[in-house]
Scaffold this active site. Structure first.
Site, PDB file in Angstrom:
ATOM      1  N   ASP A  60       0.500  -0.986  -0.088  1.00  0.00           N
ATOM      2  CA  ASP A  60       0.121  -0.361   0.141  1.00  0.00           C
ATOM      3  C   ASP A  60       1.111   1.199  -0.475  1.00  0.00           C
ATOM      4  O   ASP A  60       0.041   2.564   0.681  1.00  0.00           O
ATOM      5  CB  ASP A  60      -0.698  -0.067   1.151  1.00  0.00           C
ATOM      6  CG  ASP A  60      -1.764  -0.719   1.136  1.00  0.00           C
ATOM      7  OD1 ASP A  60      -2.061  -0.833  -0.152  1.00  0.00           O
ATOM      8  OD2 ASP A  60      -2.717  -0.825   2.189  1.00  0.00           O
ATOM      9  N   LYS A 114      -0.475   4.352  -0.927  1.00  0.00           N
ATOM     10  CA  LYS A 114      -1.220   5.489  -0.381  1.00  0.00           C
ATOM     11  C   LYS A 114      -0.075   6.670   0.793  1.00  0.00           C
ATOM     12  O   LYS A 114      -1.206   7.532   0.756  1.00  0.00           O
ATOM     13  CB  LYS A 114      -1.813   4.988   0.855  1.00  0.00           C
ATOM     14  CG  LYS A 114      -2.802   3.851   0.170  1.00  0.00           C
ATOM     15  CD  LYS A 114      -3.947   2.816   1.423  1.00  0.00           C
ATOM     16  CE  LYS A 114      -4.397   2.011   0.633  1.00  0.00           C
ATOM     17  NZ  LYS A 114      -5.509   0.878   1.619  1.00  0.00           N
ATOM     18  N   HIS A 159      -4.455   4.818  -5.569  1.00  0.00           N
ATOM     19  CA  HIS A 159      -2.820   4.606  -4.801  1.00  0.00           C
ATOM     20  C   HIS A 159      -2.055   2.546  -5.997  1.00  0.00           C
ATOM     21  O   HIS A 159      -0.954   3.544  -5.661  1.00  0.00           O
ATOM     22  CB  HIS A 159      -2.842   4.114  -3.823  1.00  0.00           C
ATOM     23  CG  HIS A 159      -3.394   2.857  -3.617  1.00  0.00           C
ATOM     24  ND1 HIS A 159      -5.274   2.402  -2.894  1.00  0.00           N
ATOM     25  CD2 HIS A 159      -2.735   1.242  -2.988  1.00  0.00           C
ATOM     26  CE1 HIS A 159      -5.058   1.191  -2.677  1.00  0.00           C
ATOM     27  NE2 HIS A 159      -3.699   0.310  -2.478  1.00  0.00           N
ATOM     28  N   HIS A 201      -2.231  -6.071  -6.177  1.00  0.00           N
ATOM     29  CA  HIS A 201      -3.032  -6.511  -5.475  1.00  0.00           C
ATOM     30  C   HIS A 201      -4.764  -5.631  -4.919  1.00  0.00           C
ATOM     31  O   HIS A 201      -4.766  -7.191  -4.284  1.00  0.00           O
ATOM     32  CB  HIS A 201      -1.941  -6.179  -3.757  1.00  0.00           C
ATOM     33  CG  HIS A 201      -2.688  -5.343  -3.414  1.00  0.00           C
ATOM     34  ND1 HIS A 201      -2.125  -4.233  -3.742  1.00  0.00           N
ATOM     35  CD2 HIS A 201      -2.979  -5.020  -1.796  1.00  0.00           C
ATOM     36  CE1 HIS A 201      -2.219  -3.021  -2.504  1.00  0.00           C
ATOM     37  NE2 HIS A 201      -3.176  -3.634  -1.668  1.00  0.00           N
ATOM     38  N   HIS A 202      -5.274  -5.597  -5.993  1.00  0.00           N
ATOM     39  CA  HIS A 202      -5.967  -4.855  -6.302  1.00  0.00           C
ATOM     40  C   HIS A 202      -7.423  -5.125  -6.784  1.00  0.00           C
ATOM     41  O   HIS A 202      -8.046  -5.476  -7.095  1.00  0.00           O
ATOM     42  CB  HIS A 202      -6.774  -3.206  -5.720  1.00  0.00           C
ATOM     43  CG  HIS A 202      -6.325  -2.820  -4.494  1.00  0.00           C
ATOM     44  ND1 HIS A 202      -7.505  -3.687  -3.591  1.00  0.00           N
ATOM     45  CD2 HIS A 202      -5.336  -2.417  -4.428  1.00  0.00           C
ATOM     46  CE1 HIS A 202      -6.923  -2.726  -2.782  1.00  0.00           C
ATOM     47  NE2 HIS A 202      -6.149  -1.514  -2.257  1.00  0.00           N
ATOM     48  N   ASP A 241      -3.784  -9.361   2.068  1.00  0.00           N
ATOM     49  CA  ASP A 241      -4.222  -8.011   2.869  1.00  0.00           C
ATOM     50  C   ASP A 241      -5.951  -7.781   3.025  1.00  0.00           C
ATOM     51  O   ASP A 241      -5.967  -7.372   4.263  1.00  0.00           O
ATOM     52  CB  ASP A 241      -4.020  -7.409   1.105  1.00  0.00           C
ATOM     53  CG  ASP A 241      -4.957  -5.927   1.505  1.00  0.00           C
ATOM     54  OD1 ASP A 241      -4.186  -5.186   2.728  1.00  0.00           O
ATOM     55  OD2 ASP A 241      -5.015  -4.556   0.675  1.00  0.00           O
TER      56      ASP A 241
END
Length: 352
Positions: free
Chosen positions: A212, A215, A240, A266-267, A295
């Site tokens: 992350d 971010k 992000h 990862h999203h 996550d």
């Protein structure tokens, strides 16, 4: 103590061997001899020499053939060979040198010439061996320095990753230690995956804390908003992974490259409904698929300003329900079959 050189004399006339030994005996050499090529081959199987005096014209295996055999045998190919022969025509001399001989001595021997040529080539061979030995030693020393250097670089990379991760953590008590737990969950899942090497498993563990990192470019008022995000705010949050890509994309180091993949992917959802690229299935890198589960599991099981913590069982049910939708179905199956190990990470692992 001066080295005693080993010399092999190969000649089908025993008298020639005696003459050569008599000329050289006062030089302190050790001698072996063979009366034909076959005998020489048997001797060379069990003993190493610093020089070979080799006759050309022998019955059976002649000197040229034996020379070629020696030069084609890795263990003894560097042994210097001096042809000793009455055959002094230009073609024979040229052939001998082409086969790898270092010199010629004509018969009948001139004592001073034989002593000097033998002495020179023995010393030259010894210098060459010492040079190779020193080169190997130097190469080993350089490799040791390089290994230490690269080890230091790797340690520095790991430290930088945790420094960057701590920057993200410092913005909110609610996300403190999240990155470390995600790393541990990701490592456990990477081990269970079964196809990753120990190095790749270690890479996932070390790179996951940066998932992350993008971010840091998102306004804290949006990141830590205690109520539901507006659609426009969620679109900002979704930027992000792209911020992470721009931050990490120029690195040539494997660890940072892995962090870039994880942060950027990862999203992504297994069914293609994720962001930022809408990747689907195995087009999502395995590192990204692993950290996606890690996550979500940790985020769901810990309190945030905008949500209460979920029980491990509820979070696990969410992950299993999204098998093949948000998450890699094979990884979800591995997760389901090893729930206790993941629960232990969530409940036991603390941040110090």
């Amino acid at each position: 103590m001066q080295k005693k050189y080993e010399i092999l004399i190969v000649d089908d006339v025993s008298e020639n061997i005696k003459i050569a030994i008599n000329i050289l005996k006062n030089e302190g050499y050790n001698f072996s001899y063979a009366l034909n090529g076959k005998q020489a081959i048997e001797i060379l199987k069990t003993k190493r020499f610093d020089l070979i005096l080799l006759d050309i014209m022998m019955p059976g295996i002649d000197g040229f053939t034996l020379c070629k055999m020696i030069k084609n045998t890795p263990a003894i190919k560097d042994t210097p060979i001096i042809f000793v022969t009455a055959k002094i025509d230009v073609e024979s001399i040229e052939k001998g040198f082409n086969l790898g001989a270092v010199d010629y001595v004509t018969k009948p021997f001139h004592p001073a010439e034989l002593r000097v040529r033998v002495k020179n080539h023995l010393e030259l061979y010894n210098y060459q061996k010492e040079l190779r030995k020193n080169n190997h030693k130097l190469t080993d020393e350089i490799q040791e320095v390089k290994t230490q250097h690269f080890s230091d670089i790797e340690e520095a990379q790991k430290e930088i990753i945790y420094i960057l991760s701590s920057i993200l953590e410092s913005d909110s008590n609610e996300t403190a230690c999240h990155v470390k737990r995600v790393a541990s969950i990701a490592r456990q899942l990477a081990i269970l995956e079964g196809h990753l090497s120990p190095q790749e498993i270690d890479t996932v563990f070390l790179a996951a804390p940066l998932h992350d990192i993008g971010k840091i470019f998102i306004d804290n008022d949006i990141l830590h908003k205690p109520s539901k995000l507006e659609p426009s705010e969620f679109e900002i949050i979704k930027e992000h992974p792209m911020h992470a890509l721009h931050l990490l994309k120029h690195s040539k180091h494997d660890l940072i490259k892995a962090a870039k993949i994880i942060a950027y992917q990862h999203h992504e959802n297994y069914d293609g409904s994720g962001y930022p690229q809408g990747l689907k299935g195995n087009n999502i890198h395995i590192f990204g698929r692993i950290v996606a589960i890690a996550d979500v599991l940790d985020a769901l099981t810990h309190k945030r300003v905008y949500k209460e913590e979920w029980s491990f069982e509820r979070a696990a049910e969410f992950i299993m329900k999204n098998k093949g939708i948000k998450f890699d179905p094979r990884l979800v199956t591995l997760f389901r079959d090893n729930l206790e190990s993941f629960k232990e990470i969530i409940e036991v692992e603390e941040c110090h």
